[in-house]
Design a protein around this motif. Sequence first.
Motif, PDB file in Angstrom:
ATOM      1  N   SER A 166       0.843  -1.186   0.000  1.00 34.91           N
ATOM      2  CA  SER A 166       0.000   0.000   0.000  1.00 34.91           C
ATOM      3  C   SER A 166       0.880   1.238   0.000  1.00 34.91           C
ATOM      4  CB  SER A 166      -0.888  -0.011   1.240  1.00 34.91           C
ATOM      5  OG  SER A 166      -1.581   1.200   1.363  1.00 34.91           O
ATOM      6  N   GLU A 167       0.363   2.292  -0.606  1.00 32.16           N
ATOM      7  CA  GLU A 167       1.092   3.558  -0.588  1.00 32.16           C
ATOM      8  C   GLU A 167       1.033   4.198   0.790  1.00 32.16           C
ATOM      9  OE1 GLU A 167       0.423   6.364  -3.725  1.00 32.16           O
ATOM     10  OE2 GLU A 167      -0.253   4.768  -5.066  1.00 32.16           O
ATOM     11  N   TYR A 168      -0.026   3.881   1.528  1.00 31.67           N
ATOM     12  CA  TYR A 168      -0.229   4.471   2.847  1.00 31.67           C
ATOM     13  C   TYR A 168      -0.430   3.351   3.874  1.00 31.67           C
ATOM     14  CZ  TYR A 168      -1.407   8.097  -0.495  1.00 31.67           C
ATOM     15  OH  TYR A 168      -1.390   8.950  -1.546  1.00 31.67           O
ATOM     16  N   PRO A 169       0.612   2.641   4.235  1.00 24.84           N
ATOM     17  CA  PRO A 169       0.454   1.518   5.170  1.00 24.84           C
ATOM     18  C   PRO A 169       0.236   1.996   6.603  1.00 24.84           C
ATOM     19  CG  PRO A 169       2.756   1.816   4.650  1.00 24.84           C
ATOM     20  CD  PRO A 169       1.998   2.784   3.787  1.00 24.84           C
ATOM     21  N   ALA A 170      -0.405   1.163   7.375  1.00 27.77           N
ATOM     22  CA  ALA A 170      -0.601   1.456   8.798  1.00 27.77           C
ATOM     23  C   ALA A 170       0.703   1.188   9.546  1.00 27.77           C
ATOM     24  CB  ALA A 170      -1.707   0.581   9.354  1.00 27.77           C
ATOM     25  N   THR A 171       0.953   1.975  10.576  1.00 30.75           N
ATOM     26  CA  THR A 171       2.168   1.793  11.361  1.00 30.75           C
ATOM     27  C   THR A 171       1.801   1.272  12.749  1.00 30.75           C
ATOM     28  OG1 THR A 171       2.092   4.050  12.205  1.00 30.75           O
ATOM     29  CG2 THR A 171       3.318   3.679  10.149  1.00 30.75           C
ATOM     30  N   VAL A 172       2.770   0.682  13.400  1.00 28.30           N
ATOM     31  CA  VAL A 172       2.553   0.181  14.756  1.00 28.30           C
ATOM     32  C   VAL A 172       2.306   1.350  15.705  1.00 28.30           C
ATOM     33  CG1 VAL A 172       3.621  -1.067  16.661  1.00 28.30           C
ATOM     34  CG2 VAL A 172       3.872  -1.911  14.330  1.00 28.30           C
ATOM     35  N   THR A 173       3.078   2.415  15.559  1.00 29.06           N
ATOM     36  CA  THR A 173       2.899   3.596  16.409  1.00 29.06           C
ATOM     37  C   THR A 173       1.512   4.195  16.218  1.00 29.06           C
ATOM     38  OG1 THR A 173       5.260   4.047  16.200  1.00 29.06           O
ATOM     39  CG2 THR A 173       3.868   5.840  17.006  1.00 29.06           C
ATOM     40  N   GLY A 174       1.071   4.275  14.980  1.00 30.93           N
ATOM     41  CA  GLY A 174      -0.266   4.793  14.696  1.00 30.93           C
ATOM     42  C   GLY A 174      -1.363   3.922  15.292  1.00 30.93           C
ATOM     43  N   ALA A 175      -1.134   2.617  15.309  1.00 27.51           N
ATOM     44  CA  ALA A 175      -2.119   1.712  15.898  1.00 27.51           C
ATOM     45  C   ALA A 175      -2.211   1.931  17.410  1.00 27.51           C
ATOM     46  CB  ALA A 175      -1.752   0.262  15.585  1.00 27.51           C
ATOM     47  N   TRP A 176      -1.075   2.124  18.076  1.00 31.26           N
ATOM     48  CA  TRP A 176      -1.098   2.391  19.516  1.00 31.26           C
ATOM     49  C   TRP A 176      -1.747   3.739  19.809  1.00 31.26           C
ATOM     50  CZ3 TRP A 176      -1.082  -1.161  22.863  1.00 31.26           C
ATOM     51  CH2 TRP A 176      -0.321  -2.303  22.700  1.00 31.26           C
ATOM     52  N   ILE A 177      -1.487   4.732  18.975  1.00 30.85           N
ATOM     53  CA  ILE A 177      -2.119   6.048  19.155  1.00 30.85           C
ATOM     54  C   ILE A 177      -3.628   5.925  18.991  1.00 30.85           C
ATOM     55  CG2 ILE A 177      -2.354   8.341  18.117  1.00 30.85           C
ATOM     56  CD1 ILE A 177       0.688   8.219  17.561  1.00 30.85           C
ATOM     57  N   THR A 178      -4.065   5.100  18.040  1.00 25.01           N
ATOM     58  CA  THR A 178      -5.500   4.876  17.838  1.00 25.01           C
ATOM     59  C   THR A 178      -6.144   4.349  19.108  1.00 25.01           C
ATOM     60  OG1 THR A 178      -5.199   4.459  15.482  1.00 25.01           O
ATOM     61  CG2 THR A 178      -7.186   3.581  16.486  1.00 25.01           C
ATOM     62  N   PHE A 179      -5.525   3.349  19.730  1.00 26.97           N
ATOM     63  CA  PHE A 179      -6.079   2.819  20.974  1.00 26.97           C
ATOM     64  C   PHE A 179      -6.008   3.839  22.102  1.00 26.97           C
ATOM     65  CE2 PHE A 179      -5.363  -1.488  19.112  1.00 26.97           C
ATOM     66  CZ  PHE A 179      -6.689  -1.849  19.123  1.00 26.97           C
ATOM     67  N   ALA A 180      -4.955   4.638  22.145  1.00 28.46           N
ATOM     68  CA  ALA A 180      -4.813   5.647  23.199  1.00 28.46           C
ATOM     69  C   ALA A 180      -5.890   6.722  23.081  1.00 28.46           C
ATOM     70  CB  ALA A 180      -3.426   6.275  23.145  1.00 28.46           C
ATOM     71  N   VAL A 181      -6.325   7.037  21.875  1.00 27.25           N
ATOM     72  CA  VAL A 181      -7.350   8.065  21.667  1.00 27.25           C
ATOM     73  C   VAL A 181      -8.751   7.484  21.841  1.00 27.25           C
ATOM     74  CG1 VAL A 181      -8.351   9.614  19.932  1.00 27.25           C
ATOM     75  CG2 VAL A 181      -5.869   9.499  20.232  1.00 27.25           C
ATOM     76  N   TRP A 182      -8.983   6.270  21.351  1.00 25.50           N
ATOM     77  CA  TRP A 182     -10.310   5.675  21.422  1.00 25.50           C
ATOM     78  C   TRP A 182     -10.747   5.394  22.860  1.00 25.50           C
ATOM     79  CZ3 TRP A 182     -14.497   4.503  18.437  1.00 25.50           C
ATOM     80  CH2 TRP A 182     -14.375   4.766  17.081  1.00 25.50           C
ATOM     81  N   SER A 183      -9.837   5.050  23.727  1.00 25.81           N
ATOM     82  CA  SER A 183     -10.224   4.733  25.113  1.00 25.81           C
ATOM     83  C   SER A 183     -10.850   5.923  25.831  1.00 25.81           C
ATOM     84  CB  SER A 183      -9.019   4.213  25.888  1.00 25.81           C
ATOM     85  OG  SER A 183      -8.565   3.023  25.312  1.00 25.81           O
ATOM     86  N   PRO A 184     -10.160   7.077  25.940  1.00 24.62           N
ATOM     87  CA  PRO A 184     -10.811   8.200  26.623  1.00 24.62           C
ATOM     88  C   PRO A 184     -11.996   8.767  25.836  1.00 24.62           C
ATOM     89  CG  PRO A 184      -8.597   8.815  25.920  1.00 24.62           C
ATOM     90  CD  PRO A 184      -8.774   7.376  25.616  1.00 24.62           C
ATOM     91  N   ALA A 185     -11.960   8.662  24.515  1.00 25.39           N
ATOM     92  CA  ALA A 185     -13.085   9.159  23.719  1.00 25.39           C
ATOM     93  C   ALA A 185     -14.347   8.340  23.994  1.00 25.39           C
ATOM     94  CB  ALA A 185     -12.747   9.115  22.237  1.00 25.39           C
ATOM     95  N   SER A 186     -14.207   7.035  24.134  1.00 34.84           N
ATOM     96  CA  SER A 186     -15.379   6.204  24.418  1.00 34.84           C
ATOM     97  C   SER A 186     -15.916   6.467  25.825  1.00 34.84           C
ATOM     98  CB  SER A 186     -15.042   4.728  24.236  1.00 34.84           C
ATOM     99  OG  SER A 186     -14.053   4.340  25.151  1.00 34.84           O
ATOM    100  N   VAL A 187     -15.033   6.708  26.770  1.00 32.15           N
ATOM    101  CA  VAL A 187     -15.472   7.041  28.127  1.00 32.15           C
ATOM    102  C   VAL A 187     -16.202   8.384  28.133  1.00 32.15           C
ATOM    103  CG1 VAL A 187     -14.657   7.645  30.450  1.00 32.15           C
ATOM    104  CG2 VAL A 187     -13.696   5.674  29.249  1.00 32.15           C
ATOM    105  N   ALA A 188     -15.702   9.357  27.385  1.00 25.47           N
ATOM    106  CA  ALA A 188     -16.347  10.672  27.314  1.00 25.47           C
ATOM    107  C   ALA A 188     -17.731  10.573  26.667  1.00 25.47           C
ATOM    108  CB  ALA A 188     -15.464  11.645  26.543  1.00 25.47           C
ATOM    109  N   VAL A 189     -17.838   9.806  25.605  1.00 26.79           N
ATOM    110  CA  VAL A 189     -19.138   9.639  24.941  1.00 26.79           C
ATOM    111  C   VAL A 189     -20.116   8.942  25.875  1.00 26.79           C
ATOM    112  CG1 VAL A 189     -20.323   8.413  23.062  1.00 26.79           C
ATOM    113  CG2 VAL A 189     -18.251   9.716  22.598  1.00 26.79           C
ATOM    114  N   ALA A 190     -19.651   7.929  26.580  1.00 28.59           N
ATOM    115  CA  ALA A 190     -20.528   7.230  27.519  1.00 28.59           C
ATOM    116  C   ALA A 190     -20.981   8.146  28.647  1.00 28.59           C
ATOM    117  CB  ALA A 190     -19.812   6.011  28.085  1.00 28.59           C
ATOM    118  N   ALA A 191     -20.101   9.008  29.134  1.00 25.35           N
ATOM    119  CA  ALA A 191     -20.463   9.925  30.217  1.00 25.35           C
ATOM    120  C   ALA A 191     -21.458  10.977  29.758  1.00 25.35           C
ATOM    121  CB  ALA A 191     -19.207  10.591  30.775  1.00 25.35           C
TER     122      ALA A 191
END
Length: 104
Positions: free
Chosen positions: A71-96
């Motif tokens: 792929s011209e735009y492959p996913a990176t390991v660092t980007g995958a960890w950042i995705t999880f780091a952002v989704w966790s507090p975002a899901s808690v905020a939406v639930a609250a």
Amino acid sequence: MTSCTRSRASSSAGSRATRSGRRPITRRAAPARRATLITERYRWSADLLHALPLPAWQRLARTTLAGSRPSEYPATVTGAWITFAVWSPASVAVAAVAVHRRDH
């Protein structure tokens, strides 16, 4: 020939049977790919795809890139960890915010 043998012979003669009585192996067409808007074809859609939890998990679970599509735009390991780091507090905020219950 008995009637049972004749009926079996006539039924197999009409089908695509070989001398051994088995059908020949035919190749099936590959299943059609589903058309989606979120692919790795364009930069904006690759960024959106990589920001979702499932592709992030798939990237982290992949130990080698052998067998994967280039792929011209492959996913990176660092980007995958950042995705999880952002989704966790975002899901808690939406639930609250979304829950309108109060304890009485």
